[in-house]
Design an enzyme around this catalytic site. Structure first.
Site, PDB file in Angstrom:
ATOM      1  N   TYR A 209      78.749  55.709  48.598  1.00  0.00           N
ATOM      2  CA  TYR A 209      78.510  55.574  50.230  1.00  0.00           C
ATOM      3  C   TYR A 209      76.949  55.870  50.847  1.00  0.00           C
ATOM      4  O   TYR A 209      76.788  55.454  51.848  1.00  0.00           O
ATOM      5  CB  TYR A 209      79.474  56.619  50.917  1.00  0.00           C
ATOM      6  CG  TYR A 209      80.942  56.420  50.942  1.00  0.00           C
ATOM      7  CD1 TYR A 209      81.582  56.006  49.717  1.00  0.00           C
ATOM      8  CD2 TYR A 209      81.354  56.069  52.233  1.00  0.00           C
ATOM      9  CE1 TYR A 209      83.023  55.534  49.897  1.00  0.00           C
ATOM     10  CE2 TYR A 209      82.867  55.723  52.265  1.00  0.00           C
ATOM     11  CZ  TYR A 209      83.549  55.442  51.113  1.00  0.00           C
ATOM     12  OH  TYR A 209      84.930  54.932  51.083  1.00  0.00           O
TER      13      TYR A 209
ATOM     14  N   LYS B 281      83.954  57.742  35.653  1.00  0.00           N
ATOM     15  CA  LYS B 281      84.178  56.163  34.932  1.00  0.00           C
ATOM     16  C   LYS B 281      82.929  56.103  33.944  1.00  0.00           C
ATOM     17  O   LYS B 281      82.118  55.341  33.947  1.00  0.00           O
ATOM     18  CB  LYS B 281      83.919  54.999  35.984  1.00  0.00           C
ATOM     19  CG  LYS B 281      84.080  53.698  35.497  1.00  0.00           C
ATOM     20  CD  LYS B 281      85.347  53.208  35.060  1.00  0.00           C
ATOM     21  CE  LYS B 281      85.365  51.906  34.329  1.00  0.00           C
ATOM     22  NZ  LYS B 281      86.715  51.571  33.918  1.00  0.00           N
TER      23      LYS B 281
ATOM     24  N   ASP C 255      90.231  54.690  36.162  1.00  0.00           N
ATOM     25  CA  ASP C 255      91.359  53.604  36.329  1.00  0.00           C
ATOM     26  C   ASP C 255      92.521  54.005  35.795  1.00  0.00           C
ATOM     27  O   ASP C 255      93.709  53.910  36.372  1.00  0.00           O
ATOM     28  CB  ASP C 255      90.827  52.126  35.323  1.00  0.00           C
ATOM     29  CG  ASP C 255      90.064  52.597  34.145  1.00  0.00           C
ATOM     30  OD1 ASP C 255      90.291  53.714  33.856  1.00  0.00           O
ATOM     31  OD2 ASP C 255      89.645  51.527  33.595  1.00  0.00           O
TER      32      ASP C 255
ATOM     33  N   ASP D  57      88.371  58.211  47.884  1.00  0.00           N
ATOM     34  CA  ASP D  57      88.655  57.612  49.203  1.00  0.00           C
ATOM     35  C   ASP D  57      90.078  56.771  48.451  1.00  0.00           C
ATOM     36  O   ASP D  57      91.039  56.884  49.262  1.00  0.00           O
ATOM     37  CB  ASP D  57      87.698  56.555  49.566  1.00  0.00           C
ATOM     38  CG  ASP D  57      88.058  55.808  50.860  1.00  0.00           C
ATOM     39  OD1 ASP D  57      88.791  56.598  51.708  1.00  0.00           O
ATOM     40  OD2 ASP D  57      88.049  54.564  50.829  1.00  0.00           O
TER      41      ASP D  57
ATOM     42  N   ASP E 219      94.253  57.507  49.326  1.00  0.00           N
ATOM     43  CA  ASP E 219      95.350  56.543  50.065  1.00  0.00           C
ATOM     44  C   ASP E 219      96.337  56.326  49.222  1.00  0.00           C
ATOM     45  O   ASP E 219      97.647  56.094  49.462  1.00  0.00           O
ATOM     46  CB  ASP E 219      94.587  55.265  50.304  1.00  0.00           C
ATOM     47  CG  ASP E 219      94.017  55.364  51.803  1.00  0.00           C
ATOM     48  OD1 ASP E 219      93.523  56.542  52.158  1.00  0.00           O
ATOM     49  OD2 ASP E 219      94.004  54.371  52.421  1.00  0.00           O
TER      50      ASP E 219
HETATM   51  C1  IPM Z   1      88.305  57.704  55.208  1.00  0.00           C
HETATM   52  C2  IPM Z   1      87.855  56.615  55.716  1.00  0.00           C
HETATM   53  C3  IPM Z   1      86.359  56.443  55.790  1.00  0.00           C
HETATM   54  C4  IPM Z   1      85.773  56.547  54.529  1.00  0.00           C
HETATM   55  C5  IPM Z   1      85.684  54.937  56.421  1.00  0.00           C
HETATM   56  C6  IPM Z   1      86.230  54.725  57.724  1.00  0.00           C
HETATM   57  C7  IPM Z   1      84.355  55.223  56.367  1.00  0.00           C
HETATM   58  O1  IPM Z   1      88.517  55.326  54.676  1.00  0.00           O
HETATM   59  O2  IPM Z   1      87.928  58.525  55.832  1.00  0.00           O
HETATM   60  O3  IPM Z   1      88.920  57.628  54.156  1.00  0.00           O
HETATM   61  O4  IPM Z   1      85.743  55.709  53.640  1.00  0.00           O
HETATM   62  O5  IPM Z   1      85.355  57.480  54.205  1.00  0.00           O
HETATM   63 MN    MN Z   2      89.802  56.347  53.384  1.00  0.00          MN
END
Ligand code: IPM
Ligand code: MN
Ligand code: NAD
Length: 355
Positions: free
Chosen positions: A141, A190, A222, A246, A250
């Site tokens: 990032y 990785k 992975d 990230d 999720d």
């Molecule tokens: C999160 C989001 C952010 C990230 C984006 C919106 C920049 O996906 O907080 O998980 O990737 O960190």
């Molecule tokens: Mn996110």
């Protein structure tokens, strides 16, 4: 105690979930005799609309002076033009970096009442209690990013960079957090492909030597993604690069039944922290009053715990959420015959706090 809390509602469902959480924080503060003062500031798309900047100086200044920050979400289709000068998400990255919040704690617990809300088999997710510790101010990032015209065509470049100290401090935190938990750290990388991951693994190995009571293992990202859904109960603390974290968090949300359930705390060296759900602005349901506020409400609990040192108060919120779920409260994303609105779910949590 008295505390100043900066609210950054942001875009989409952000204002809805922040409003719910403020109600819960106020109720807890009242019960325990604390005084919480709030100020609200723009970030993300709404800040671009108002000032042209996704993180106005006035917002960053207020955040620096606060005791804690509660954020909703940023972004949405309105600001998705690939040719736009800036993006809402830049505001979020800038505040994390501007406050030095390098460690993002994303706890993932499966609530037994919600086992049926997950598409995974109950025996896989029952009792899951893990923590994704995502490095937040380095990695893919924050490396060099640019486009250039080359002989072969338009080239876009993103780079994944880490300096050793950035890895060391977050792995150290992972080990000390594991100490108070199940004493196991999975360092995810990785290293079979990336040089930055080979450095990550080397530093993680070094750091782990200072924590003899904590078991460390290394896993490639992975196969880790696969293990998160096949054997989630085998994890305690996962520590990993910014973008790996990230994506894995999720994915881990599936274990809890909905992306709307997961809270997070972004911390640096001091007490100041930024608290936000892991989900985004959910443009598909924004403005309808139906989003799940629990991820943000639980972020409010983390705020009380990590920035204000109010452990009992934090626990009371977590217990109220558990009891509301046990009593059958469900927003639409959690399934069920009679889904509650965002406010009705908030009321269900508030009602349990009273008990
Ligand atoms: C999160 C989001 C952010 C990230 C984006 C919106 C920049 O996906 O907080 O998980 O990737 O960190
Ligand atoms: Mn996110
Ligand atoms: P998202 O997390 O906003 O939504 C993904 C799916 O989950 C959608 O179907 C949404 O309705 C659902 N969902 C999310 N939160 C929910 C909640 N509280 N209750 C019920 N359902 C919920 O991800 P996306 O659609 O990929 O991204 C939308 C925008 O949000 C993008 O602009 C993205 O950059 C931004 N985003 C911001 C943050 C943040 O501010 N921290 C995090 C992730 C994405």
């Amino acid at each position: 105690m008295k505390a100043n809390i900066v609210l950054l509602p942001g875009d989409g469902v952000g204002p809805e979930v922040v409003s719910s959480t403020r109600q819960v924080l106020d109720a807890v503060a009242k019960r325990h005799g604390h005084e919480l003062a709030y100020s609200s500031h723009p970030i993300g798309g709404i800040a671009i609309d108002e000032t042209g900047n996704p993180l106005p100086d006035s917002t960053l200044d207020a955040a620096k002076k606060a005791d804690a920050i509660l954020l909703g979400a940023v972004g949405g289709p309105k600001w998705d033009d690939p040719n736009a000068k800036t993006r809402p998400e830049k505001g979020l990255l800038a505040i994390r970096q501007g406050l030095g919040l390098y460690a993002n704690l994303r706890p993932v617990r499966s609530f037994k009442e919600l086992v049926a809300s997950s598409p995974l088999k109950p025996e896989r997710i029952e009792g899951v209690d893990l923590l994704v510790l995502r490095e937040l101010t380095g990695g893919l990032y924050f490396g060099k990013q640019f486009r250039e015209q080359t002989e072969r065509g338009v080239k876009a470049v993103d780079t994944l960079e880490y300096v050793d100290f950035e890895i060391r401090r977050v792995v150290r935190l992972a080990c000390s957090l594991a100490r108070a938990r199940k004493k196991k750290v999975t360092s995810v990388d990785k290293a079979n492909v990336l040089e930055s991951s080979r450095l990550w693994r080397q530093i993680a190995t070094e750091v782990s030597k200072d924590f003899n009571d904590v078991a460390i293992e290394h896993q490639l990202v992975d196969s880790c993604a696969m293990r998160l859904v096949t054997a989630p109960g085998s994890f305690d603390v996962l520590v990993t690069e910014n973008m790996f974290g990230d994506i894995l968090s999720d994915e881990a949300a599936v274990l809890t039944g909905s992306l709307g359930m997961l809270p997070s705390a972004s911390l640096g060296e001091g007490k100041l922290g930024l608290y936000e759900p892991i989900h985004g602005s959910a443009p598909d349901i924004a403005g309808k009053g139906i989003c799940n506020p629990i991820g943000t409400i639980l972020s409010g609990a983390m705020l009380l715990r990590h920035s204000l040192g109010l452990e009992a108060e934090a626990k009371s919120i977590e217990l109220a959420v558990e009891r509301a779920l046990a009593a059958g409260a469900r927003t639409k994303d959690l399934g069920g015959a009679n889904p509650l609105s965002t406010q009705a779910m908030t009321d269900a949590v508030l009602a349990q706090l009273e008990k």
